[in-house]
Design an enzyme around this catalytic site. Structure first.
Site, PDB file in Angstrom:
ATOM      1  N   LYS A 113       0.837  -1.208   0.000  1.00 52.38           N
ATOM      2  CA  LYS A 113       0.000   0.000   0.000  1.00 52.38           C
ATOM      3  C   LYS A 113       0.875   1.263   0.000  1.00 52.38           C
ATOM      4  O   LYS A 113       0.517   2.262  -0.627  1.00 52.38           O
ATOM      5  CB  LYS A 113      -0.933   0.030   1.217  1.00 52.38           C
ATOM      6  CG  LYS A 113      -2.096  -0.951   1.110  1.00 52.38           C
ATOM      7  CD  LYS A 113      -3.170  -0.443   0.138  1.00 52.38           C
ATOM      8  CE  LYS A 113      -4.420  -1.294   0.194  1.00 52.38           C
ATOM      9  NZ  LYS A 113      -4.903  -1.778  -1.086  1.00 52.38           N
ATOM     10  N   LYS A 196      -2.921 -11.518  -7.752  1.00 48.20           N
ATOM     11  CA  LYS A 196      -4.226 -12.014  -7.336  1.00 48.20           C
ATOM     12  C   LYS A 196      -5.360 -11.163  -7.886  1.00 48.20           C
ATOM     13  O   LYS A 196      -5.186  -9.971  -8.119  1.00 48.20           O
ATOM     14  CB  LYS A 196      -4.300 -12.092  -5.805  1.00 48.20           C
ATOM     15  CG  LYS A 196      -4.541 -10.791  -5.049  1.00 48.20           C
ATOM     16  CD  LYS A 196      -4.676 -11.110  -3.572  1.00 48.20           C
ATOM     17  CE  LYS A 196      -5.642 -10.285  -2.753  1.00 48.20           C
ATOM     18  NZ  LYS A 196      -6.787  -9.660  -3.275  1.00 48.20           N
ATOM     19  N   LYS A 199     -10.578  -6.674  -5.551  1.00 42.96           N
ATOM     20  CA  LYS A 199     -11.716  -5.775  -5.731  1.00 42.96           C
ATOM     21  C   LYS A 199     -11.270  -4.402  -6.176  1.00 42.96           C
ATOM     22  O   LYS A 199     -11.909  -3.748  -6.967  1.00 42.96           O
ATOM     23  CB  LYS A 199     -12.448  -5.615  -4.392  1.00 42.96           C
ATOM     24  CG  LYS A 199     -13.591  -6.568  -4.232  1.00 42.96           C
ATOM     25  CD  LYS A 199     -14.294  -6.302  -2.923  1.00 42.96           C
ATOM     26  CE  LYS A 199     -13.759  -7.198  -1.857  1.00 42.96           C
ATOM     27  NZ  LYS A 199     -13.190  -6.539  -0.718  1.00 42.96           N
TER      28      LYS A 199
HETATM   29  P1  ATP Z   1      -9.291  -5.258  -1.713  1.00 42.04           P
HETATM   30  O1  ATP Z   1      -8.594  -5.112  -3.037  1.00 42.04           O
HETATM   31  O2  ATP Z   1     -10.255  -4.156  -1.448  1.00 42.04           O
HETATM   32  O3  ATP Z   1      -8.395  -5.540  -0.560  1.00 42.04           O
HETATM   33  P2  ATP Z   1      -9.827  -8.043  -1.930  1.00 42.04           P
HETATM   34  O4  ATP Z   1     -10.302  -8.591  -3.211  1.00 42.04           O
HETATM   35  O5  ATP Z   1      -8.412  -8.266  -1.548  1.00 42.04           O
HETATM   36  O6  ATP Z   1     -10.225  -6.525  -1.912  1.00 42.04           O
HETATM   37  P3  ATP Z   1     -10.716  -8.486   0.774  1.00 42.04           P
HETATM   38  O7  ATP Z   1     -11.984  -7.864   1.211  1.00 42.04           O
HETATM   39  O8  ATP Z   1      -9.434  -7.840   1.162  1.00 42.04           O
HETATM   40  O9  ATP Z   1     -10.781  -8.645  -0.813  1.00 42.04           O
HETATM   41  O10 ATP Z   1     -10.683  -9.998   1.221  1.00 42.04           O
HETATM   42  C1  ATP Z   1     -11.869 -10.755   1.468  1.00 42.04           C
HETATM   43  C2  ATP Z   1     -11.526 -12.227   1.482  1.00 42.04           C
HETATM   44  O11 ATP Z   1     -11.262 -12.691   0.159  1.00 42.04           O
HETATM   45  C3  ATP Z   1     -10.288 -12.573   2.306  1.00 42.04           C
HETATM   46  O12 ATP Z   1     -10.526 -13.784   2.980  1.00 42.04           O
HETATM   47  C4  ATP Z   1      -9.211 -12.754   1.281  1.00 42.04           C
HETATM   48  O13 ATP Z   1      -8.192 -13.642   1.701  1.00 42.04           O
HETATM   49  C5  ATP Z   1     -10.006 -13.348   0.138  1.00 42.04           C
HETATM   50  N1  ATP Z   1      -9.382 -13.063  -1.149  1.00 42.04           N
HETATM   51  C6  ATP Z   1      -9.223 -11.844  -1.730  1.00 42.04           C
HETATM   52  N2  ATP Z   1      -8.646 -11.968  -2.932  1.00 42.04           N
HETATM   53  C7  ATP Z   1      -8.421 -13.293  -3.123  1.00 42.04           C
HETATM   54  C8  ATP Z   1      -7.867 -14.067  -4.177  1.00 42.04           C
HETATM   55  N3  ATP Z   1      -7.441 -13.497  -5.296  1.00 42.04           N
HETATM   56  N4  ATP Z   1      -7.787 -15.411  -4.011  1.00 42.04           N
HETATM   57  C9  ATP Z   1      -8.234 -16.011  -2.892  1.00 42.04           C
HETATM   58  N5  ATP Z   1      -8.790 -15.343  -1.864  1.00 42.04           N
HETATM   59  C10 ATP Z   1      -8.890 -13.998  -1.975  1.00 42.04           C
HETATM   60 MG    MG Z   2      -7.601  -7.382   0.263  1.00 41.69          MG
END
Ligand code: ATP
Ligand code: MG
Length: 333
Positions: A113, A196, A199
């Site tokens: 970040k 990965k 969102k």
């Molecule tokens: P942001 O980009 O806002 O951080 P994010 O996609 O990383 O969003 P989070 O809200 O941080 O999502 O995570 C929610 C859940 O989804 C967590 O348990 C995280 O480990 C899981 N997760 C997020 N991205 C992945 C991914 N690419 N593969 C597997 N699990 C994921």
């Molecule tokens: Mg995340």
């Protein structure tokens, strides 16, 4: 027998994607009968990236709707918004006294970040793992269904729990562990070669649960691939391994086997692989997308779920907080 306690949260930063589903949410639904489950929308965690206040409500409703569309039953689990449980923030403050700047600065997600938003390196970003520990410990959870990206935060939560118990000489918090039914934790890679799906980053490489069929097909057909192998049994490059992993996650190992053989024999056709993957993804996402959209047509029903969830979550949190306060000595009458 008393059921084990489970906690997990999802940030309200946008539409959920296949990574969220396969890494975390799929397990929520699978755990709801056998565990005492608390699942929450991590709206406080989303504030570290400064969302527009106007967008928050819809983002929170969407996370709730997409979770229910993915199989979660709000009657069986406690589904709530993080900010509705102020006990969590009080525990966060107590835990912050036991978290050290040096260890927080070393966390890879913090360092990422710092690189990606250098103008907004706020204190909440630095203490994100402490708030996450409070989210989990406030319900005394032992199992935390999360994706691989959260593994290190879980280790920190265990450290904070342990430190609190030793500092105050009382076993208040059990140690929480990342959970995936005994399997390795999952990281769903981006289609664009990014580490990965996410969102808030790399939209083109992420399949969202809101994506229409044609959007999914386009994203998959554009997915990064290396050149075809010229020699038998060439090791898989990352881009192809990623596509194989995605196909395995949605269609099972049997679906990947013929492509692995074709790769080894240098006869693989990436177009066929992508077409099969695209159709599997379309079939996978469609029912979730349709149900989630439908649920978002009834905001009153979502509000009711949030209200009930907040009440149940606060009752559990208040008990733990009281124990923690007493241990710290902040009870005067
Ligand atoms: P942001 O980009 O806002 O951080 P994010 O996609 O990383 O969003 P989070 O809200 O941080 O999502 O995570 C929610 C859940 O989804 C967590 O348990 C995280 O480990 C899981 N997760 C997020 N991205 C992945 C991914 N690419 N593969 C597997 N699990 C994921
Ligand atoms: Mg995340």
């Amino acid at each position: 027998m008393k059921k084990e306690i489970v906690v997990s949260g999802i940030r309200s930063t946008g539409s959920l994607h296949l990574g969220n589903y396969l890494g975390a949410m799929r397990n929520y639904a699978r755990m709801q009968d056998d565990f005492t489950c608390f699942f929450f929308v991590a709206d406080y965690h989303s504030l570290t990236t400064h969302p527009d206040p106007k967008d928050l409500r819809a983002s929170v409703y969407r996370v709730i709707a997409e979770n229910i569309a993915s199989g979660l039953d709000p009657e069986k689990v406690t589904l709530y918004a993080q900010s509705d449980v102020p006990e969590t923030t009080e525990l966060y403050l107590l835990l912050n006294t036991l978290a050290y700047k040096g260890e927080l600065e070393k966390v890879p997600t913090f360092k990422d970040k710092v690189r990606s938003q250098p103008d907004n390196v706020n204190a909440a970003l630095l203490t994100y793992p402490v708030l996450m520990a409070a989210d989990i410990l406030i319900h005394k959870a032992t199992q935390v269904p999360v994706g691989k990206d959260q593994e290190q935060h879980l280790e920190m939560a265990r450290n904070f729990a342990h430190r609190f118990n030793s500092r105050y000489n009382e076993t208040i918090f059990p140690e929480p562990y990342a959970f995936n039914f005994g399997e390795a934790l999952i990281k769903v890679p981006g289609l664009d070669g990014s580490a990965k799906m996410s969102k808030s980053e790399n939209g083109a490489g992420t399949i969202y649960l809101t994506d229409e069929d044609e959007v999914i097909r386009k994203k998959i057909m554009k997915a990064k691939t290396d050149s075809s192998p010229t020699e038998a049994h060439t090791p898989l490059p990352e881009s192809i391994a990623n596509l194989f992993q995605l196909l395995q996650l949605v269609s099972g190992a049997e679906a990947v086997a013929p492509y692995q053989t074709a790769w080894n024999e240098t006869t693989i056709r990436f177009g066929d692989l992508k077409k099969e993957l695209a159709e599997a993804m379309v079939q996978f996402v469609k029912p979730i997308r349709e149900k989630a959209l439908d649920l978002q047509q009834s905001p009153e029903a979502i509000q009711q779920i949030l209200r009930t969830g907040a009440e149940k979550a606060r009752a559990s949190a208040a008990q733990t907080l009281e124990e923690a306060r007493r241990a710290v000595g902040i009870r005067y009458y």
